[in-house]
Design a protein around this motif. Sequence first.
Motif, PDB file in Angstrom:
ATOM      1  N   LEU A   1      24.796  28.453  33.330  1.00 51.18           N
ATOM      2  CA  LEU A   1      26.127  28.786  32.820  1.00 51.18           C
ATOM      3  C   LEU A   1      26.468  30.241  33.113  1.00 51.18           C
ATOM      4  O   LEU A   1      27.624  30.573  33.363  1.00 51.18           O
ATOM      5  N   GLY A   2      25.435  31.108  33.084  1.00 53.38           N
ATOM      6  CA  GLY A   2      25.677  32.521  33.342  1.00 53.38           C
ATOM      7  C   GLY A   2      26.081  32.794  34.771  1.00 53.38           C
ATOM      8  O   GLY A   2      27.144  33.368  35.042  1.00 53.38           O
ATOM      9  N   TRP A   3      25.244  32.380  35.736  1.00 50.51           N
ATOM     10  CA  TRP A   3      25.557  32.718  37.129  1.00 50.51           C
ATOM     11  C   TRP A   3      26.737  31.911  37.648  1.00 50.51           C
ATOM     12  O   TRP A   3      27.535  32.412  38.448  1.00 50.51           O
ATOM     13  N   ALA A   4      26.859  30.649  37.206  1.00 47.72           N
ATOM     14  CA  ALA A   4      27.962  29.826  37.705  1.00 47.72           C
ATOM     15  C   ALA A   4      29.314  30.312  37.192  1.00 47.72           C
ATOM     16  O   ALA A   4      30.341  30.118  37.841  1.00 47.72           O
ATOM     17  N   GLY A   5      29.301  30.948  36.027  1.00 46.25           N
ATOM     18  CA  GLY A   5      30.564  31.447  35.487  1.00 46.25           C
ATOM     19  C   GLY A   5      31.138  32.599  36.275  1.00 46.25           C
ATOM     20  O   GLY A   5      32.352  32.842  36.251  1.00 46.25           O
ATOM     21  N   THR A   6      30.264  33.321  37.002  1.00 46.68           N
ATOM     22  CA  THR A   6      30.766  34.463  37.764  1.00 46.68           C
ATOM     23  C   THR A   6      31.547  34.034  39.005  1.00 46.68           C
ATOM     24  O   THR A   6      32.411  34.777  39.481  1.00 46.68           O
ATOM     25  N   GLY A   7      31.251  32.841  39.533  1.00 46.43           N
ATOM     26  CA  GLY A   7      31.931  32.383  40.748  1.00 46.43           C
ATOM     27  C   GLY A   7      33.429  32.242  40.596  1.00 46.43           C
ATOM     28  O   GLY A   7      34.208  32.914  41.296  1.00 46.43           O
ATOM     29  N   PRO A   8      33.884  31.374  39.666  1.00 48.56           N
ATOM     30  CA  PRO A   8      35.338  31.219  39.516  1.00 48.56           C
ATOM     31  C   PRO A   8      36.036  32.472  39.021  1.00 48.56           C
ATOM     32  O   PRO A   8      37.153  32.765  39.429  1.00 48.56           O
ATOM     33  N   LEU A   9      35.365  33.244  38.158  1.00 50.69           N
ATOM     34  CA  LEU A   9      35.983  34.487  37.692  1.00 50.69           C
ATOM     35  C   LEU A   9      36.149  35.465  38.846  1.00 50.69           C
ATOM     36  O   LEU A   9      37.169  36.162  38.954  1.00 50.69           O
ATOM     37  N   GLY A  10      35.148  35.523  39.716  1.00 59.43           N
ATOM     38  CA  GLY A  10      35.244  36.398  40.872  1.00 59.43           C
ATOM     39  C   GLY A  10      36.339  35.972  41.836  1.00 59.43           C
ATOM     40  O   GLY A  10      37.064  36.814  42.394  1.00 59.43           O
ATOM     41  N   MET A  11      36.461  34.656  42.018  1.00 61.53           N
ATOM     42  CA  MET A  11      37.512  34.149  42.904  1.00 61.53           C
ATOM     43  C   MET A  11      38.900  34.504  42.369  1.00 61.53           C
ATOM     44  O   MET A  11      39.783  34.929  43.127  1.00 61.53           O
ATOM     45  N   LEU A  12      39.092  34.323  41.067  1.00 59.58           N
ATOM     46  CA  LEU A  12      40.402  34.617  40.482  1.00 59.58           C
ATOM     47  C   LEU A  12      40.696  36.118  40.487  1.00 59.58           C
ATOM     48  O   LEU A  12      41.848  36.523  40.596  1.00 59.58           O
ATOM     49  N   ALA A  13      39.648  36.926  40.360  1.00 61.64           N
ATOM     50  CA  ALA A  13      39.854  38.375  40.312  1.00 61.64           C
ATOM     51  C   ALA A  13      40.005  38.983  41.699  1.00 61.64           C
ATOM     52  O   ALA A  13      40.505  40.111  41.825  1.00 61.64           O
ATOM     53  N   ALA A  14      39.600  38.248  42.741  1.00 65.19           N
ATOM     54  CA  ALA A  14      39.589  38.823  44.091  1.00 65.19           C
ATOM     55  C   ALA A  14      40.981  39.241  44.558  1.00 65.19           C
ATOM     56  O   ALA A  14      41.169  40.351  45.074  1.00 65.19           O
ATOM     57  N   ALA A  15      41.956  38.356  44.388  1.00 67.00           N
ATOM     58  CA  ALA A  15      43.300  38.643  44.895  1.00 67.00           C
ATOM     59  C   ALA A  15      43.909  39.896  44.254  1.00 67.00           C
ATOM     60  O   ALA A  15      44.390  40.786  44.965  1.00 67.00           O
ATOM     61  N   PRO A  16      43.948  40.013  42.911  1.00 66.97           N
ATOM     62  CA  PRO A  16      44.537  41.227  42.326  1.00 66.97           C
ATOM     63  C   PRO A  16      43.761  42.495  42.661  1.00 66.97           C
ATOM     64  O   PRO A  16      44.358  43.564  42.821  1.00 66.97           O
ATOM     65  N   ILE A  17      42.426  42.399  42.779  1.00 68.94           N
ATOM     66  CA  ILE A  17      41.643  43.585  43.135  1.00 68.94           C
ATOM     67  C   ILE A  17      41.979  44.030  44.551  1.00 68.94           C
ATOM     68  O   ILE A  17      42.169  45.218  44.831  1.00 68.94           O
ATOM     69  N   LEU A  18      42.075  43.071  45.467  1.00 73.95           N
ATOM     70  CA  LEU A  18      42.421  43.399  46.846  1.00 73.95           C
ATOM     71  C   LEU A  18      43.814  44.004  46.944  1.00 73.95           C
ATOM     72  O   LEU A  18      44.074  44.879  47.783  1.00 73.95           O
ATOM     73  N   ALA A  19      44.716  43.524  46.093  1.00 74.38           N
ATOM     74  CA  ALA A  19      46.086  44.035  46.131  1.00 74.38           C
ATOM     75  C   ALA A  19      46.156  45.493  45.710  1.00 74.38           C
ATOM     76  O   ALA A  19      46.995  46.253  46.185  1.00 74.38           O
ATOM     77  N   VAL A  20      45.264  45.900  44.803  1.00 72.07           N
ATOM     78  CA  VAL A  20      45.271  47.267  44.308  1.00 72.07           C
ATOM     79  C   VAL A  20      44.438  48.195  45.191  1.00 72.07           C
ATOM     80  O   VAL A  20      44.864  49.292  45.563  1.00 72.07           O
TER      81      VAL A  20
END
Length: 269
Positions: free
Chosen positions: A2-21
């Motif tokens: 649950l710990g490592w798998a939770g980072t995948g979707p959160l990272g995917m969702l955070a990628a776009a706004p981080i790249l934009a900034v």
Amino acid sequence: NLGWAGTGPLGMLAAAPILAVWEPGLFATSATLGLVTFILLLPIAARPTHLETDHPDRPQPHVLSRYKSLLASARWSMLSAFALTLVVASLMPMLFKDGLGLGESTAIQLGSIKDFARLAMFALLFLTPRWHGRIDVLILTALLLPTAFFTVLFAPTPTVAGIALATMGAAEGMAYCAALYYAIVVTNASVDAGGAHESRGGLAFTIGPAAGLLGQYCTTLLEGDRILGNILGIGPVALICLAAALRSLWRAPAQPLPTPAGATDRAQP
């Protein structure tokens, strides 16, 4: 899980706004989280309590014999899942942006569906042990992995692609968790069990890109037909893993008889 798998979707969702900034922000975020994780690991015991091999809570021999076959099947499915996942990840820009006409942000969100489904499956398997020792669950897993993969390749709409990705993620979660669980039980949580488990993941990380390169070569021979080229590249891997997973289940010993009320299904001292 649950710990490592939770980072995948959160990272995917955070990628776009981080790249934009700030584009280097992806690397800075990963480095920061890695340092925080290292600090959190410091107080954890280096040698946790280990169950003795002859402990009365160890499963009976007939249960272990069945679990060995289920372990082999789950490992073949996990190999297939990781190899197919790497190929899908490399094809997502073409499939979602070029094929379905999605924007970058929408394509990233669609791609995260698989990771969310895997996380949901981990949570479900954690909440119930009813899948332990069941062959039908692993048969369904082995069949769904290549089916969902090829559905993603030929998905006519984002909805179909999303359903296929969710199915693929759930099957991947089942294969991974089953492979790890049966390895822990069969080998009594030995270090070799974890090493063998992770080595198969690493092998898939090699087979997947290799199959992708073969798919690129086939695409060139087919004058640019990327879909068919990738099918020829990864198809044999998917079929071999499917056949091996089903063969292991076919050879599995029969399900042990139900334990009488008041008794236990574990070995007695």
